[in-house]
Design a protein around this motif. Structure first.
Motif, PDB file in Angstrom:
ATOM      1  N   PRO A 117     -41.004   9.560 -21.097  1.00 44.49           N
ATOM      2  CA  PRO A 117     -41.727  10.409 -22.060  1.00 44.49           C
ATOM      3  C   PRO A 117     -42.146   9.647 -23.320  1.00 44.49           C
ATOM      4  CG  PRO A 117     -39.857  11.591 -21.165  1.00 44.49           C
ATOM      5  CD  PRO A 117     -39.725  10.176 -20.701  1.00 44.49           C
ATOM      6  N   GLN A 118     -41.258   8.796 -23.840  1.00 45.37           N
ATOM      7  CA  GLN A 118     -41.608   8.017 -25.030  1.00 45.37           C
ATOM      8  C   GLN A 118     -42.715   7.012 -24.718  1.00 45.37           C
ATOM      9  OE1 GLN A 118     -38.301   5.879 -26.739  1.00 45.37           O
ATOM     10  NE2 GLN A 118     -39.389   5.411 -28.643  1.00 45.37           N
ATOM     11  N   ALA A 119     -42.650   6.410 -23.537  1.00 47.84           N
ATOM     12  CA  ALA A 119     -43.677   5.440 -23.150  1.00 47.84           C
ATOM     13  C   ALA A 119     -45.035   6.118 -23.018  1.00 47.84           C
ATOM     14  CB  ALA A 119     -43.290   4.765 -21.837  1.00 47.84           C
ATOM     15  N   VAL A 120     -45.064   7.332 -22.483  1.00 50.48           N
ATOM     16  CA  VAL A 120     -46.327   8.063 -22.339  1.00 50.48           C
ATOM     17  C   VAL A 120     -46.951   8.317 -23.700  1.00 50.48           C
ATOM     18  CG1 VAL A 120     -47.307  10.300 -21.703  1.00 50.48           C
ATOM     19  CG2 VAL A 120     -45.765   9.119 -20.128  1.00 50.48           C
ATOM     20  N   VAL A 121     -46.116   8.709 -24.675  1.00 51.62           N
ATOM     21  CA  VAL A 121     -46.628   8.967 -26.022  1.00 51.62           C
ATOM     22  C   VAL A 121     -47.166   7.682 -26.648  1.00 51.62           C
ATOM     23  CG1 VAL A 121     -46.003   9.661 -28.365  1.00 51.62           C
ATOM     24  CG2 VAL A 121     -45.146  10.963 -26.404  1.00 51.62           C
ATOM     25  N   LEU A 122     -46.435   6.580 -26.492  1.00 55.12           N
ATOM     26  CA  LEU A 122     -46.863   5.309 -27.081  1.00 55.12           C
ATOM     27  C   LEU A 122     -48.138   4.782 -26.432  1.00 55.12           C
ATOM     28  CD1 LEU A 122     -43.448   3.444 -27.474  1.00 55.12           C
ATOM     29  CD2 LEU A 122     -44.943   4.214 -29.327  1.00 55.12           C
TER      30      LEU A 122
END
Length: 422
Positions: free
Chosen positions: A282-287
């Protein structure tokens, strides 16, 4: 500035009139150099090197009188990082007389060098001696624009390759290929920009082909897409929505282990400058953001593998060049989808229909209209070494050339990562 190409042959002897010095590049009337780079592929479509062509352009009603074309060409080669632009493969360089006679140092790309000998040089009485010397030094040599019955016939024994221009017609090309093969020389066919040209090369057992990686006039045929490819198109639909449903995007990325690994690999590249390793999807998708996720979706659609770095590099370079010229992510999507459609050999309209992109993207991709159609047309023309085609869009060939070179440099790290190469 309105520009027109000059027919100055950098392989000919430089003009000695005037000072022959380096022109002021900042002057509005200074000649400009456009750089064209095309892949050289084998019959299995594996890229074996990249060919470079430098074209000198001057303001209308001006000429290179009093200037030395070789200085312009050498100055540009001094600025180019051929190793970065070839990804460690061979660089095919149109040689100047200075390079061929030893008056100028040769480029030293890591993957090796092939000097293309222009027709004007083959007429020199000392041509054979110079080429024999270079070949003894381990420099690759190719006769440029070979036609049987000319001065090049006497040089077939001192070169490694023969380049045949398909633009001169099938009869001339057939004779040239057969003569080169009879002399035991491999052939590089130029202007391979259509399915018909590819078919000709295969029938004539041509060893290497040069041209746009994806033919401009590909005849699209209906084809079945795999479940994984359809999922990638569904992801593109989510990313094209206004607003983007972030939760749905995270869920779809997380449901595909391969796509999850790719997005994690992407955000941990040095270009993202993250302070610590990211291991949360999820964090990678946002970044990553929508544009990079769209790239991942299209990469997965191509079923990228380590061997597909050149294909991905080409796709990303086209997309980044379109974005740079237009200054908008919509142009990036147009370039990306056009390249992927070419790679998959499907009608761009099918990708448009399945991805649910905006009307602006649809119009730009489908018929060169919309806000980004001219930009895509200009980039396609540049890839095909078609300067008049670039000018017809209203864009400067120099601006397109510069944007494309910057895009090539910026796309390589991403392409190698997405293809799974460490």
């Amino acid at each position: 500035m309105s520009t027109s190409p000059t027919d100055a042959d950098p392989g000919a002897e430089p003009s000695r009139s005037g000072t022959g010095g380096e022109p002021d590049a900042g002057s509005p009337s200074a000649p400009q150099v456009t750089v064209h780079r095309q892949p050289v592929v084998d019959p299995d479509s594996v890229v074996r090197g990249y060919a470079f062509h430098l074209a000198i352009r001057t303001a209308r009603a001006q000429s290179l009188r009093g200037l030395d074309p070789e200085l312009l060409v050498h100055g540009e080669y001094d600025r180019l990082d051929l190793g970065a632009l070839t990804g460690g493969l061979r660089a095919f360089v149109r040689a100047t007389s200075g390079m061929l006679t030893g008056r100028r140092p040769l480029p030293q790309p890591a993957g090796g060098l092939v000097l293309e000998v222009p027709a004007a040089f083959t007429a020199r009485p000392d041509a054979s001696g110079h080429l024999a010397r270079l070949r003894a030094q381990g420099v690759g040599l190719a006769l440029s624009d070979y036609r049987p019955g000319g001065y090049g016939d006497a040089l077939l024994d001192v070169v490694d390759l023969v380049k045949v221009d398909l633009g001169r017609g099938s009869l001339v090309a057939t004779q040239a290929v057969r003569r080169a093969h009879a002399a035991g020389r491999a052939v590089v066919a130029e202007r391979v920009d259509s399915e018909a040209a590819v078919t000709f090369c295969r029938r004539q057992s041509v060893e290497l082909m040069q041209g746009p990686l994806f033919p401009r006039d590909t005849t699209a045929t209906a084809r079945e897409l795999s479940a994984g490819q359809l999922q990638c198109l569904e992801l593109m639909q989510l990313l094209s929505a206004e607003p983007v449903d972030s939760d749905a995007v995270v869920a779809m990325v997380g449901s595909d282990p391969e796509l999850s690994m790719r997005v994690l690999r992407l955000v941990n590249l040095s270009t993202f400058a993250v302070r610590r390793t990211i291991d949360s999807v999820p964090q990678a998708v946002v970044l990553a953001g929508p544009r990079h996720l769209a790239t991942l979706a299209m990469t997965s659609l191509l079923e990228a593998r380590t061997s597909a770095v050149a294909d991905l590099w080409f796709v990303l370079a086209r997309a980044l060049a379109c974005r740079a010229l237009a200054g908008h992510d919509g142009a990036y999507t147009v370039g990306l989808l056009s390249a992927v459609a070419g790679q998959l050999r499907i009608d761009p309209a099918e990708l448009v229909a399945r991805t649910g992109v905006s009307p602006d993207v649809r119009d730009s991709l489908s018929h060169g209209g919309g806000p980004w159609g001219p930009v895509l047309t200009a980039v396609l023309a540049h890839e095909a070494d078609d300067a008049p085609g670039v000018e017809a869009t209203g864009l400067s060939p120099v601006a397109v050339s510069d944007a494309y070179l910057d895009a090539v440099g910026g796309a390589f790290e991403t392409a190698t990562s997405l293809a799974g190469r460490s």
